[in-house]
Design an enzyme around this catalytic site. Structure first.
Site, PDB file in Angstrom:
ATOM      1  N   THR A  97       0.861  -1.191   0.000  1.00 33.38           N
ATOM      2  CA  THR A  97       0.000   0.000   0.000  1.00 33.38           C
ATOM      3  C   THR A  97       0.897   1.241   0.000  1.00 33.38           C
ATOM      4  O   THR A  97       2.089   1.161   0.321  1.00 33.38           O
ATOM      5  CB  THR A  97      -0.938   0.026   1.229  1.00 33.38           C
ATOM      6  N   VAL A 153      14.154   0.367  -0.049  1.00 31.31           N
ATOM      7  CA  VAL A 153      15.290   1.249  -0.384  1.00 31.31           C
ATOM      8  C   VAL A 153      15.879   0.835  -1.726  1.00 31.31           C
ATOM      9  O   VAL A 153      16.289  -0.313  -1.898  1.00 31.31           O
ATOM     10  CB  VAL A 153      16.407   1.173   0.682  1.00 31.31           C
ATOM     11  N   GLY A 155      14.631   0.378  -4.788  1.00 30.41           N
ATOM     12  CA  GLY A 155      13.909  -0.385  -5.812  1.00 30.41           C
ATOM     13  C   GLY A 155      14.651  -1.664  -6.141  1.00 30.41           C
ATOM     14  O   GLY A 155      14.926  -2.488  -5.272  1.00 30.41           O
ATOM     15  N   ASP A 222      11.247  11.203   0.895  1.00 27.40           N
ATOM     16  CA  ASP A 222      11.387   9.801   0.497  1.00 27.40           C
ATOM     17  C   ASP A 222      12.843   9.354   0.684  1.00 27.40           C
ATOM     18  O   ASP A 222      13.108   8.291   1.247  1.00 27.40           O
ATOM     19  CB  ASP A 222      10.941   9.629  -0.964  1.00 27.40           C
ATOM     20  N   LYS A 226      14.430   6.581   3.436  1.00 33.47           N
ATOM     21  CA  LYS A 226      15.338   5.477   3.088  1.00 33.47           C
ATOM     22  C   LYS A 226      16.598   5.529   3.936  1.00 33.47           C
ATOM     23  O   LYS A 226      17.135   4.495   4.340  1.00 33.47           O
ATOM     24  CB  LYS A 226      15.634   5.509   1.594  1.00 33.47           C
ATOM     25  N   GLY A 319       9.738   2.087  -9.991  1.00 32.83           N
ATOM     26  CA  GLY A 319       9.005   1.436 -11.075  1.00 32.83           C
ATOM     27  C   GLY A 319       8.372   0.150 -10.567  1.00 32.83           C
ATOM     28  O   GLY A 319       8.782  -0.407  -9.550  1.00 32.83           O
TER      29      GLY A 319
END
Ligand code: HSE
Length: 341
Positions: A97, A153, A155, A222, A226, A319
């Site tokens: 979510t 962290v 992707g 963001d 991370k 992505g």
């Protein structure tokens, strides 16, 4: 050990990342089966309701759905995400979510409910890990299940498991780099195509890179989230978002980018966490030939260690399929550790 039985997965949050996970399960199915790993998607939930099938949902059909589950007639609109998490029969909750940096909800509640119910959790949701890593990892330990969060962290870029496993023999001194694909995409587009900031941000949103609230990306929160995750899970600190000095990219002008470029530098949003407890996010000048000078949605991290020296990793930081790559890796490591015979 469950032997060759299927590993039953539910996905809560069927947006960009959740759908990427479902697609990856389909794409990797034959290869995983050849190693003995039989992943079955038995439930999904989003804001509109849930779908459950203990025999396995038809992923190909789900992936062909354009957007929300509400378009699907077989959705149970009266079933909440908690009904699915607490009552369904499954092994792993994939929690995807959207992040809320202030409350961690709804992800935090979802993750707690699954861990209390003795289920493993794999998540890309930063909020719960930023706000409650200590509590969640204790809950996981008490219930003898795994809590995995590589996707929070970088992707697709490996960093958490790299630092905690492959570099476990080292003292890690600092980690610095580019941890936000949206900002890097915007800065790259402003240089390459001279696109105005707002247009570049809209593109990043359309491509599914930005957070549900894109101010998290561009104002640096963001990246700060991370850093807190790196600080707490790799360095064993007890940091909060408020411990991070944060400056985003909203005030980076095309003129500043041009000036930097003419002098042989790129402007990049750099996050840095050091063993001494300092955490900072700010736009910095990076020499064009430096290993952190990566472009588009790429993230890059430079890990400074005592034995190995400097280790640099890079990979797509945002992505759908890229986040799914990290989630699939966590699922596979749970399978290898606990289920593979
Ligand atoms: N919005 C985030 C980014 C997604 O652009 O990096 C991955 O955490």
């Amino acid at each position: 050990m469950r032997g060759a039985n299927p590993i039953r997965v539910i996905i809560v949050g069927f947006g960009v990342v959740g759908r990427g996970v479902a697609r990856s399960m389909l794409m990797e199915r034959e290869r995983m089966l050849s190693t003995g790993m039989d992943l079955r998607l038995v439930g999904i939930a989003d804001l509109w309701g849930c779908m459950v099938d203990e025999g396995g949902l038809d992923i190909a059909e789900l992936c062909s759905l354009d957007g929300v589950l509400a378009r699907k007639t077989s959705i149970d609109k009266n079933m909440s995400s908690y009904d699915l998490i607490e009552k369904a029969d499954y092994d792993i909750l994939v929690e995807t979510t959207p992040t809320n940096k202030d409350t961690g909800e709804p992800g935090l509640g979802h993750i707690k409910a699954a861990l209390k119910g003795g289920k493993h959790v794999v998540t890309s949701n930063k909020g719960p890990i930023v706000l409650a890593y200590g509590e969640l990892s204790k809950l996981a330990e008490e219930n003898n299940v795994r809590l995995c969060y590589e996707a929070t962290v970088g992707g697709a870029m490996p960093i958490i498991n790299l630092a905690r496993e492959a570099l476990a023999g080292n003292t890690i001194i600092s980690v610095k780099g580019i941890f936000n694909g949206t900002c890097n995409y915007i800065l790259t587009r402003m240089v390459d195509t001279k696109l105005p900031y707002e247009h570049a941000l809209s593109e990043a949103q359309e491509l599914g890179y930005a957070e549900a609230d894109p101010t998290y990306d561009v104002e640096g929160y963001d990246t700060a989230s991370k850093l807190v995750i790196i600080a707490n899970t790799i360095f064993g600190m007890n940091s909060k978002l408020s411990d991070v000095e944060v400056m985003g990219i909203t005030r980076v002008t095309p003129e500043a980018i041009k000036l930097a470029g003419d002098s042989g530098y790129s402007i990049k949003l750099i996050g840095e966490v050091s063993r001494d407890g300092s955490l900072s996010v700010a736009p910095r000048m990076v020499p064009k030939n430096h290993q952190l000078n990566v472009h588009g949605t790429l993230n890059a991290a430079l890990i400074e260690t005592d034995l190995a020296g400097e280790i640099t990793v890079t990979g797509k930081g945002a992505g759908s399929i890229e986040a799914a790559s990290a989630i699939m890796g966590d699922i596979a490591s749970i399978w290898i550790e606990l289920y593979k015979t």
